[in-house]
Design a protein around this motif. Structure first.
Motif: not given
Lengths: 229, 254
Positions: A73-74, A77-78, A81, A86, A88, A90, B16, B20, B83-84
């Motif tokens: 996920p990180a 997200n990068q 970005d 926009d 995220r 997760e 996602g 959010a 950010g979890k």
């Protein structure tokens, strides 16, 4: 109080089973796709499937899971970005768990399905084509029944290992049988009692699976013995 | 194949976006519920303990809609950074090293650390005095850092759960264990397995060794200053109302 904890642990059974069955579904789909890719004429598909099974089978399950849950996920997200989106990404522990176990056991299923496909006599396929069977019917009537019979022993193994591997997902916080057992063990300082309960649960799943799959194997063996040398 | 990939990407994007949106109005707080009396699960699977009650009180006072849930200790700080979760409460000791990657609320507790050993045994806690002794600790804790730095002459056994060191003590495979005094009393000494054991050595706090940190606080992501302010406001209100003292008396009084 001990009994209440046992009930709480076993109440997580459906979560564990749901996780195992969803992962199995993903693994079957991935396994089929990669098995056909490995047997295809395209070198690109063969290479991609080869890389997939090689990489996945070479990394410990736990490492794959931590990478999928924390790092993927990180990374996404990068990436998002950088592209100016926009959004995220997760993953919940369930999604990460199903994706990871599906990915891992898909690789093992690939090998099981591939060797089953290779062991279906070529002559039968040629005969079916000579009779003018459509590709669909060829697959459903000739290939699939034999594939099931040939793949079942390997499939059974993979499923049993997968069912037990679900316990790993408790490490990323999924409230499964293992996670609840650990919580109860730490709360009461009686680890043996509650880990034994968890062990009993997994053993019961194994027993039920064995009964079911042995029955299936018998059905698909019907009428085959007479033709074997 | 192409359609599959596109729909998969769309599904992921939706998942996602949904999470959010949820995070915007709900504060998700993780705890490692394996450390009684601070945080553990009761027999119905509900979270209970000092930290849980405190967090709930802070959320009520600050008018936050909090969702406290059990998570695994190993990934908790990385999870907060990624950010979890929005916050962590798990008897987290404030240390310089942790301050570099996460933000801490005001300190709400100064825990007392103690050694525990079999009744009738005595130890020399002066420098070099624990030669040949075995100390069991939970790995990655302030207690682990403390014994590693101060008792290089002892054999240190590290375990990844809070309860394993007690099994080692009871089985005679370790001479000493060090932890939060309240945790030792509640998890071990009060039970049957702990009846032959007692607290030994001096009461230790952050004033005695820097490894014990500055105290215990709630952790929040570095960028999340608004939530940090809310939590600190809630904490101040809980302290002023006397609720914090009541919690200390309920859980930490001997």
């Amino acid at each position: 109080m001990t009994l209440a904890y046992v009930a709480t642990i076993l109440a997580a059974g459906p979560t564990t089973l749901l996780l195992a069955l969803s992962s199995l579904l993903v693994a079957i789909v991935l396994g089929f796709a990669a098995a056909f890719a490995k047997l295809s004429r395209s070198p690109v598909l063969r290479g991609a499937a080869g890389l997939y099974t090689f990489v996945i089978r070479g990394i410990p399950d736990l490492v794959v899971m931590l990478l999928v849950y924390y790092s993927l996920p990180a990374l996404l997200n990068q990436f998002a970005d950088a592209l100016g989106f926009d959004i995220r990404f997760e993953f919940s522990p369930v999604v990460a768990g199903v994706a990871t176990l599906g990915l891992i056991f898909g690789a093992y299923m690939t090998e099981t399905f591939k060797s089953a496909l290779q062991n279906i006599p070529k002559g039968q396929i040629e005969a079916a084509m000579a009779y003018g069977l459509s590709r669909r019917r060829l697959f459903l009537r000739i290939v699939l029944p034999q594939l099931v019979r040939l793949a079942l022993p390997g499939f059974t193994n993979n499923w049993l290992v997968l069912a037990k591997a679900t316990a790993l997902v408790s490490l990323i916080g999924l409230q499964d049988v293992m996670f609840r057992a650990k919580g109860a063990a730490e709360a009461t300082a009686m680890p043996f009692t509650f880990y034994l309960v968890a062990a009993g649960f997994y053993l019961a799943v194994t027993l039920a699976s064995m009964a079911l799959l042995v029955h299936a194997a018998r059905r698909f063996e019907l009428g085959t013995k007479a033709f074997e040398p | 194949m192409r359609t599959i990939l596109i729909s998969l990407a769309a599904a992921l994007a939706l998942a996602g976006a949904a999470s959010a949106a949820e995070a915007a109005d709900r504060v998700s707080i993780a705890t490692d519920a394996t450390f009684p009396p601070f945080e553990s699960v009761d027999s119905s699977g509900k979270l209970v303990g000092y930290d849980i009650e405190l967090m709930q009180a802070v959320c009520d006072a600050a008018k936050l809609d909090c969702n406290i849930f059990g998570a695994a200790w190993d990934g908790m700080i990385p999870g907060l950074i990624a950010g979890k979760y929005d916050a962590l409460i798990s008897q987290l000791t404030v240390t310089e090293k942790r301050r570099k990657v996460i933000a801490f609320s005001d300190i709400y507790e100064h825990p007392v650390f103690r050694f525990v050993a079999r009744k009738g045994t005595s130890f020399d806690f002066a420098s070099g005095g624990l030669k040949g002794k075995t100390i069991a600790v939970q790995t990655g804790t302030p207690m682990d850092a403390y014994v590693t730095a101060h008792f290089p002459e002892a054999t240190i056994k590290r375990y990844d759960s809070g309860s394993a060191p007690y099994l080692e003590l009871a089985a005679g495979r370790a001479d000493l264990h060090i932890s939060y005094q309240a945790q030792i009393v509640n998890s071990f000494l009060k039970g049957d397995a702990g009846k032959d054991f007692a607290l030994v050595g001096p009461e230790l706090t952050g004033k005695d060794a820097k490894e014990f940190g500055e105290g215990v606080a709630i952790a929040v992501g570095k960028k999340n200053t608004k939530l940090l302010d809310d939590i600190n406001r809630g904490l101040a209100a809980v302290r002023a109302s006397g609720k914090l003292d009541a919690l200390n008396a309920k859980y930490l009084g001997q």
